[in-house]
Scaffold this active site. Structure first.
Site, short mmCIF file in Angstrom:
data_model
loop_
_atom_site.label_atom_id
_atom_site.label_comp_id
_atom_site.label_asym_id
_atom_site.label_seq_id
_atom_site.Cartn_x
_atom_site.Cartn_y
_atom_site.Cartn_z
CG HIS A 103 -1.67 -1.26 1.44
ND1 HIS A 103 -1.17 -2.25 2.28
CD2 HIS A 103 -2.82 -1.75 0.94
CE1 HIS A 103 -2.00 -3.28 2.28
NE2 HIS A 103 -3.01 -3.02 1.48
CG ASP A 205 33.57 -34.96 11.71
OD1 ASP A 205 34.58 -35.55 11.30
OD2 ASP A 205 32.49 -35.53 11.85
CG HIS A 208 34.41 -34.81 7.43
ND1 HIS A 208 34.86 -33.80 8.25
CD2 HIS A 208 34.07 -34.20 6.26
CE1 HIS A 208 34.80 -32.66 7.60
NE2 HIS A 208 34.34 -32.87 6.39
CG HIS A 213 36.33 -33.55 2.04
ND1 HIS A 213 35.23 -33.04 1.38
CD2 HIS A 213 36.18 -33.16 3.33
CE1 HIS A 213 34.47 -32.38 2.23
NE2 HIS A 213 35.01 -32.44 3.43
CG ASP A 364 31.52 -31.48 3.67
OD1 ASP A 364 31.94 -32.57 4.10
OD2 ASP A 364 32.22 -30.47 3.58
#
Ligand code: FES
Ligand SMILES: [Fe+2]
Lengths: 451, 175
Positions: A103, A205, A208, A213, A364
């Site tokens: 408006h 972490d 991992h 990877h 990931d």
């Protein structure tokens, strides 16, 4: 409100999977984590001029951050006070005022309602415009370029919230004159995961890395990735630390002063720049931070949802979008004092490795998504997951704040992250949230500055 | 990118280049990455800039060091991506995702340099992933192709990605 203490074991080494997918847990997180903690809004370098604005989120609340005429920064809920429409639809830019699409109510950069169409004819000039300004985020404060907002008036100051983490943060934010800068546009990716999973992946972490990877590490194996091997066959923990026990904030750190950048291809110029500037950094921050931390690969986590990695040079915030979905925003990060050519190299390398099509990032997403998905089944959600690696193998080191475990492959930092999560979820307000800066600098003042 | 011209190629060159575009899409769908790299000129520049939603009237300054990109690759960097995908260690692609590229709205014009052509096209990448996940990504492309030893090679590609927020948990795909 439910006391969700049972979802995390006392020492933080076990989590009930329900916490990754349960809508009721998520609702309580919006109130007790995102409604209570200091949340990252913007880097000052992104809104340098008066009228510069940046649109972001605090939890699921849409927030507009605006640089004011006096150069201070305000943040508002990005919603029109008339009928609730989204006020600003651009991601960023510069504006003198924000006019609503619906408006036509218009708000100044300071949030004041400045124009109401048909004010005389339809409102009979009876509307008190001062009552309908934009709703401000209760607290906004900066720490050396990083701007945070907080919805809770009862929260500790930003300085106290960050606590002794500031001593580590300065390794990026205050290493050289001019401090820090974020480069380029936000890289935005939607991932079907619970917001806690990417945070734990980066806060602690290191485990991992060699496995998840492996493909990326194989492709770039000519580069030195801090002693990790393809396929997790072995890891060289020498010289790395997991540092936690700082109000939920944490740091993973290699300590060689170069390994962040040694991952770059043809890094001679960067290495020379590091060594040329190291004396200045040592002068500003002392030997421990100047020699061991600056230039190293560092993973910073500011509770609850901000992470950045000097060395690999990405800076990231996770916006929750329901229990099983996030928007992940990433920038490249650098120091202002770096030559343009090195900043460009950083942007190139960051986008190649951790951008939306990043060689490492792309490994990931599916793991984080599946850990979330596998917490939904009726039987599965009653199972636990474990962060019990190297439990009981931590201690204190003179001059370094926090509770510290050796190596960057350890679940030490995750345990403290979940412990903090549980403390917030169980506390009715800030007075019930324990503050701990373990091995505080103040207690070891002499040692901290001896280096 | 070269200036816009509207001169057409000879019909057989036009046809050969159109076929090359479709063949390129199929090579990628079939994960024949070594063959795909063969289609690229040695000086290829493959680029997808990052974008932000900005008001049309917005004149605020660009951000530090430019806006950034998703891809800004030369042949060496594309080679790294291919090496990763072919390492057998990219778990997100195992079992393999089914990917179909639809190339459409192809316009081909003679470029300023002899033996080069400007190609505009639209690409739609369909990914069928784990369980019932379907992803559909779209982009506009502006290419420069060069005739080398009788076949067309990609020299430049500017990809205008239509999604300010990438709606997939990875972008292990070429456009
Ligand atoms: S909702 Fe914004 S002007 Fe009515
Ligand atoms: Fe990772």
């Amino acid at each position: 409100m439910t006391d969700y203490a049972g979802l995390v074991s006392a020492a933080g080494a076990m989590q009930r999977r329900q916490m990754y997918a349960d809508p009721a847990v998520y609702e309580q997180e919006l109130e007790r984590i995102f409604g209570r903690c200091w949340l990252f809004l913007v880097h000052e370098s992104q809104i340098p001029q008066p009228g510069d604005f940046f649109r972001t989120f605090m939890g699921e609340d849409d927030v507009l951050v605006v640089r004011q005429k006096d150069r201070s920064i305000k943040a508002f809920l990005n919603t029109c006070t008339h009928r609730g429409n989204r006020l600003c639809r651009a991601d960023r830019g510069n504006a003198k005022a924000f006019a609503c699409n619906y408006h036509g109510w218009a708000f100044g950069a300071d949030g004041a309602l400045v124009n109401v169409p048909l004010e005389k004819d339809a409102y009979f000039s009876e509307i008190d415009k001062s009552r309908f300004g934009l709703v401000e985020v209760e607290q906004v404060a900066s720490y050396k370029g990083l701007v945070f907002g907080c919805f809770d008036r009862g929260a500790p100051s930003l300085a106290d919230y960050l606590g002794d983490m500031k001593w580590y943060l300065d390794v990026w934010l205050d290493a050289l004159p001019g401090g820090s800068v974020l480069l380029g546009e936000a890289q935005k990716v939607e991932i079907p995961t619970n917001w806690k999973l990417p945070v734990e992946n980066v806060c602690g972490d290191g485990y991992h890395l060699g496995w998840a990877h492996a493909g990326a590490m194989k492709a770039v194996q000519s580069m030195d990735f801090s002693g990790f091997t393809v396929g997790n066959a072995s890891v060289d923990l020498e010289g790395g630390l997991s540092i936690a026990g700082l109000n939920g904030h944490s740091l993973l750190a290699t300590l060689d002063g170069v390994s962040g950048y040694s991952f770059y291809p043809d890094n001679g110029d960067i290495m020379r720049w590091l060594e040329a500037n190291r004396p200045t950094v040592i002068e500003r921050l002392g030997r421990v931070r100047g020699e061991k931390f600056w230039g190293s690969q560092l993973n910073f986590t500011i509770f609850p949802n901000l992470q950045f990695l000097p060395g690999l040079n990405w800076f990231r915030v996770y916006h929750p979008k329901g229990p099983g979905r996030i928007e992940q925003w990433t920038w490249a990060m650098a120091e202002q004092a770096m030559p343009e050519a090195i900043k460009q190299r950083i942007l190139d390398n960051q986008l190649l490795t951790f951008g939306p099509a990043g060689l490492f990032d792309n490994d990931d997403g599916d793991n984080l998504a599946a850990c979330t998905e596998q917490s939904r089944g009726w039987r599965t959600r009653q199972m636990d997951v474990y962060t019990n690696m190297a439990q009981g193998h931590s201690g204190r080191r003179p001059g370094l704040p926090g509770d510290i475990a050796v190596g960057v492959v350890s679940e030490h930092n995750q345990r403290y992250f979940y412990r903090r999560w549980q403390e917030h979820m169980a506390a009715a307000d800030w007075r019930a949230v324990p503050q701990y800066n373990l091995n505080s600098l103040h207690a070891a003042e002499g040692l901290a500055h001896a280096g | 990118m070269p200036a816009e011209t509207h001169a057409l190629l000879s019909i057989d060159q036009h046809l050969a280049l159109t076929q090359t575009l479709y063949r390129e899409a199929r090579l990628l769908d079939e994960e024949r990455y070594a063959d795909w790299l063969e289609l690229l000129a040695d000086d290829v520049h493959y680029r997808m800039p990052l974008t932000a939603r900005r008001f049309r009237a917005d004149r605020s300054a660009a951000l530090a060091e430019g806006p950034g990109y998703v891809f800004d690759d030369d042949k060496g960097r594309l080679g790294l991506r291919v090496q990763r995908l072919e390492s057998g260690l990219v778990w997100a692609e195992d079992p393999r995702n089914r990917v179909r590229r639809i190339v459409s709205n192809v316009e081909i014009y003679r470029a300023e340099t002899d033996g080069e052509a400007t190609v505009h096209s639209v690409i739609e990448v369909h990914r069928s992933r784990i369980d019932a996940q379907q992803r559909r990504l779209t982009a506009g492309r502006t290419d420069l192709w060069r005739l080398e030893g009788g076949s067309w090679r990609l020299v430049q590609r500017l990809i205008q990605f239509d999604h300010p927020v990438v709606i997939d948990s990875n972008l292990n795909v070429f456009f």
